[in-house]
Design a protein around this motif. Structure first.
Motif, PDB file in Angstrom:
ATOM      1  N   PHE A 280     -29.305  45.998  52.484  1.00  0.00           N
ATOM      2  CA  PHE A 280     -28.620  46.780  53.677  1.00  0.00           C
ATOM      3  C   PHE A 280     -28.070  48.113  52.648  1.00  0.00           C
ATOM      4  O   PHE A 280     -26.816  47.562  51.664  1.00  0.00           O
ATOM      5  CB  PHE A 280     -27.328  46.588  54.335  1.00  0.00           C
ATOM      6  N   ILE A 281     -28.514  49.005  52.824  1.00  0.00           N
ATOM      7  CA  ILE A 281     -27.628  49.836  52.498  1.00  0.00           C
ATOM      8  C   ILE A 281     -26.872  50.868  52.970  1.00  0.00           C
ATOM      9  O   ILE A 281     -27.132  51.658  54.154  1.00  0.00           O
ATOM     10  CB  ILE A 281     -28.676  51.156  52.091  1.00  0.00           C
ATOM     11  N   ILE A 282     -25.909  51.588  52.570  1.00  0.00           N
ATOM     12  CA  ILE A 282     -24.440  51.952  53.274  1.00  0.00           C
ATOM     13  C   ILE A 282     -24.059  53.048  52.547  1.00  0.00           C
ATOM     14  O   ILE A 282     -24.211  53.019  51.543  1.00  0.00           O
ATOM     15  CB  ILE A 282     -23.041  51.003  52.736  1.00  0.00           C
ATOM     16  N   ILE A 283     -24.246  53.883  53.328  1.00  0.00           N
ATOM     17  CA  ILE A 283     -24.561  55.690  52.830  1.00  0.00           C
ATOM     18  C   ILE A 283     -22.577  56.774  53.267  1.00  0.00           C
ATOM     19  O   ILE A 283     -22.203  55.464  55.077  1.00  0.00           O
ATOM     20  CB  ILE A 283     -24.932  56.888  53.589  1.00  0.00           C
ATOM     21  N   GLY A 284     -22.556  56.846  52.375  1.00  0.00           N
ATOM     22  CA  GLY A 284     -20.841  56.945  53.404  1.00  0.00           C
ATOM     23  C   GLY A 284     -19.527  56.564  52.124  1.00  0.00           C
ATOM     24  O   GLY A 284     -18.455  56.408  52.789  1.00  0.00           O
ATOM     25  N   PHE A 285     -19.308  56.046  51.340  1.00  0.00           N
ATOM     26  CA  PHE A 285     -18.627  55.664  50.909  1.00  0.00           C
ATOM     27  C   PHE A 285     -18.401  55.522  49.082  1.00  0.00           C
ATOM     28  O   PHE A 285     -19.913  56.310  48.987  1.00  0.00           O
ATOM     29  CB  PHE A 285     -19.005  54.033  50.580  1.00  0.00           C
ATOM     30  N   ASP A 286     -17.365  55.740  48.432  1.00  0.00           N
ATOM     31  CA  ASP A 286     -17.430  56.025  46.621  1.00  0.00           C
ATOM     32  C   ASP A 286     -16.133  55.155  46.322  1.00  0.00           C
ATOM     33  O   ASP A 286     -15.372  54.597  47.279  1.00  0.00           O
ATOM     34  CB  ASP A 286     -16.748  57.696  47.066  1.00  0.00           C
ATOM     35  N   GLU A 287     -16.301  54.887  45.229  1.00  0.00           N
ATOM     36  CA  GLU A 287     -15.668  54.489  45.004  1.00  0.00           C
ATOM     37  C   GLU A 287     -14.198  55.055  43.695  1.00  0.00           C
ATOM     38  O   GLU A 287     -14.072  55.478  43.081  1.00  0.00           O
ATOM     39  CB  GLU A 287     -15.942  53.257  43.659  1.00  0.00           C
ATOM     40  N   VAL A 288     -12.913  54.199  44.366  1.00  0.00           N
ATOM     41  CA  VAL A 288     -11.688  55.241  44.044  1.00  0.00           C
ATOM     42  C   VAL A 288     -10.666  53.814  43.787  1.00  0.00           C
ATOM     43  O   VAL A 288     -10.769  52.946  44.585  1.00  0.00           O
ATOM     44  CB  VAL A 288     -11.212  55.700  45.215  1.00  0.00           C
ATOM     45  N   GLU A 289     -10.378  54.207  42.556  1.00  0.00           N
ATOM     46  CA  GLU A 289      -9.762  52.678  41.785  1.00  0.00           C
ATOM     47  C   GLU A 289     -10.099  51.492  41.672  1.00  0.00           C
ATOM     48  O   GLU A 289      -9.846  50.803  42.198  1.00  0.00           O
ATOM     49  CB  GLU A 289      -8.377  52.991  42.214  1.00  0.00           C
ATOM     50  N   ASP A 290     -11.396  51.623  41.839  1.00  0.00           N
ATOM     51  CA  ASP A 290     -12.391  50.296  42.135  1.00  0.00           C
ATOM     52  C   ASP A 290     -12.243  49.676  43.336  1.00  0.00           C
ATOM     53  O   ASP A 290     -12.689  48.557  43.346  1.00  0.00           O
ATOM     54  CB  ASP A 290     -11.498  49.414  40.701  1.00  0.00           C
ATOM     55  N   VAL A 291     -12.210  50.136  44.411  1.00  0.00           N
ATOM     56  CA  VAL A 291     -11.758  50.311  46.027  1.00  0.00           C
ATOM     57  C   VAL A 291     -13.328  50.847  46.071  1.00  0.00           C
ATOM     58  O   VAL A 291     -12.923  52.200  46.148  1.00  0.00           O
ATOM     59  CB  VAL A 291     -11.059  49.707  46.556  1.00  0.00           C
ATOM     60  N   LEU A 292     -13.950  50.318  46.802  1.00  0.00           N
ATOM     61  CA  LEU A 292     -14.907  50.981  48.045  1.00  0.00           C
ATOM     62  C   LEU A 292     -13.953  52.136  49.450  1.00  0.00           C
ATOM     63  O   LEU A 292     -13.548  50.942  50.208  1.00  0.00           O
ATOM     64  CB  LEU A 292     -16.001  50.152  48.201  1.00  0.00           C
ATOM     65  N   ARG A 293     -14.066  52.600  49.129  1.00  0.00           N
ATOM     66  CA  ARG A 293     -13.833  53.393  50.649  1.00  0.00           C
ATOM     67  C   ARG A 293     -14.541  54.707  51.426  1.00  0.00           C
ATOM     68  O   ARG A 293     -15.055  55.239  50.785  1.00  0.00           O
ATOM     69  CB  ARG A 293     -12.359  54.280  50.157  1.00  0.00           C
ATOM     70  N   PRO A 294     -14.435  54.608  52.233  1.00  0.00           N
ATOM     71  CA  PRO A 294     -15.525  55.937  52.896  1.00  0.00           C
ATOM     72  C   PRO A 294     -14.354  56.715  53.181  1.00  0.00           C
ATOM     73  O   PRO A 294     -13.485  57.305  52.285  1.00  0.00           O
ATOM     74  CB  PRO A 294     -14.945  55.150  54.712  1.00  0.00           C
ATOM     75  N   ILE A 295     -15.820  57.638  52.124  1.00  0.00           N
ATOM     76  CA  ILE A 295     -15.156  59.427  52.634  1.00  0.00           C
ATOM     77  C   ILE A 295     -16.117  59.781  53.846  1.00  0.00           C
ATOM     78  O   ILE A 295     -17.337  59.201  54.565  1.00  0.00           O
ATOM     79  CB  ILE A 295     -15.869  59.842  51.105  1.00  0.00           C
ATOM     80  N   ALA A 296     -15.641  61.247  54.097  1.00  0.00           N
ATOM     81  CA  ALA A 296     -15.861  61.836  54.829  1.00  0.00           C
ATOM     82  C   ALA A 296     -17.404  62.790  54.810  1.00  0.00           C
ATOM     83  O   ALA A 296     -17.787  63.012  53.306  1.00  0.00           O
ATOM     84  CB  ALA A 296     -14.988  63.029  55.334  1.00  0.00           C
ATOM     85  N   ARG A 297     -17.880  62.706  55.474  1.00  0.00           N
ATOM     86  CA  ARG A 297     -20.081  63.256  54.490  1.00  0.00           C
ATOM     87  C   ARG A 297     -18.991  65.101  55.003  1.00  0.00           C
ATOM     88  O   ARG A 297     -18.496  65.591  55.577  1.00  0.00           O
ATOM     89  CB  ARG A 297     -20.370  63.248  56.190  1.00  0.00           C
ATOM     90  N   PRO A 298     -20.080  65.860  53.576  1.00  0.00           N
ATOM     91  CA  PRO A 298     -19.525  67.040  53.403  1.00  0.00           C
ATOM     92  C   PRO A 298     -19.985  67.502  54.809  1.00  0.00           C
ATOM     93  O   PRO A 298     -21.274  67.360  55.246  1.00  0.00           O
ATOM     94  CB  PRO A 298     -20.298  67.214  52.009  1.00  0.00           C
ATOM     95  N   SER A 299     -20.014  69.205  54.672  1.00  0.00           N
ATOM     96  CA  SER A 299     -20.642  69.889  55.919  1.00  0.00           C
ATOM     97  C   SER A 299     -21.419  70.296  55.816  1.00  0.00           C
ATOM     98  O   SER A 299     -22.652  70.598  56.455  1.00  0.00           O
ATOM     99  CB  SER A 299     -19.533  70.823  56.412  1.00  0.00           C
ATOM    100  N   ASP A 300     -22.311  70.686  54.311  1.00  0.00           N
ATOM    101  CA  ASP A 300     -23.796  71.067  53.874  1.00  0.00           C
ATOM    102  C   ASP A 300     -24.059  69.698  54.156  1.00  0.00           C
ATOM    103  O   ASP A 300     -25.965  69.782  53.244  1.00  0.00           O
ATOM    104  CB  ASP A 300     -23.389  71.662  52.735  1.00  0.00           C
ATOM    105  N   VAL A 301     -24.492  68.530  54.221  1.00  0.00           N
ATOM    106  CA  VAL A 301     -24.779  67.206  54.384  1.00  0.00           C
ATOM    107  C   VAL A 301     -25.685  66.874  54.848  1.00  0.00           C
ATOM    108  O   VAL A 301     -24.113  66.454  56.125  1.00  0.00           O
ATOM    109  CB  VAL A 301     -24.231  65.838  53.022  1.00  0.00           C
ATOM    110  N   PRO A 302     -26.788  66.841  55.577  1.00  0.00           N
ATOM    111  CA  PRO A 302     -27.127  66.254  56.697  1.00  0.00           C
ATOM    112  C   PRO A 302     -26.971  64.837  57.405  1.00  0.00           C
ATOM    113  O   PRO A 302     -27.060  64.218  56.222  1.00  0.00           O
ATOM    114  CB  PRO A 302     -28.774  67.062  56.857  1.00  0.00           C
ATOM    115  N   LEU A 303     -26.939  64.669  58.412  1.00  0.00           N
ATOM    116  CA  LEU A 303     -26.725  63.619  58.837  1.00  0.00           C
ATOM    117  C   LEU A 303     -27.839  62.707  58.285  1.00  0.00           C
ATOM    118  O   LEU A 303     -29.072  63.423  58.395  1.00  0.00           O
ATOM    119  CB  LEU A 303     -26.818  63.325  60.258  1.00  0.00           C
TER     120      LEU A 303
END
Length: 100
Positions: free
Chosen positions: A51-74
């Motif tokens: 699986f490739i999961i889109i919409g996560f970022d690593e923050v302090e060595d923990v993967l966290r969901p991040i909101a989709r930027p308004s300029d990035v299409p679905l």
């Protein structure tokens, strides 16, 4: 296509392994983001799938969901599938220089 019961644990307790890749939001209109998706797809295919999961970022060595930027299409599954293999082949070809 993945079932909900397969995806829920990946979202509830995200951690990368050989069968799961987490990426930030990708704008498939850009070659850099197409290449990121293509490389992740190839890595998973070489391992036997995943699986490739889109919409996560690593923050302090923990993967966290991040909101989709308004300029990035679905990103639809169809768009991701159609971009990955073709762009992977293109991104691995050396660029021609000069006229001939």
């Amino acid at each position: 296509m993945a079932r909900i019961d397969e995806l829920q644990p990946l979202l509830a307790e995200p951690r990368e392994d050989l069968s799961v890749e987490y990426k930030g939001w990708l704008d498939l209109r850009t070659n850099d983001h197409r290449a990121l998706l293509a490389k992740a797809s190839i890595a998973l295919a070489n391992h036997g799938g995943g699986f490739i999961i889109i919409g996560f970022d690593e923050v302090e060595d923990v993967l966290r969901p991040i909101a989709r930027p308004s300029d990035v299409p679905l990103i639809t599954q169809d768009a991701a599938i159609s971009e990955s293999p073709d762009h992977a082949a293109k991104s691995q070809r050396p660029e021609k220089s000069g006229g001939a």
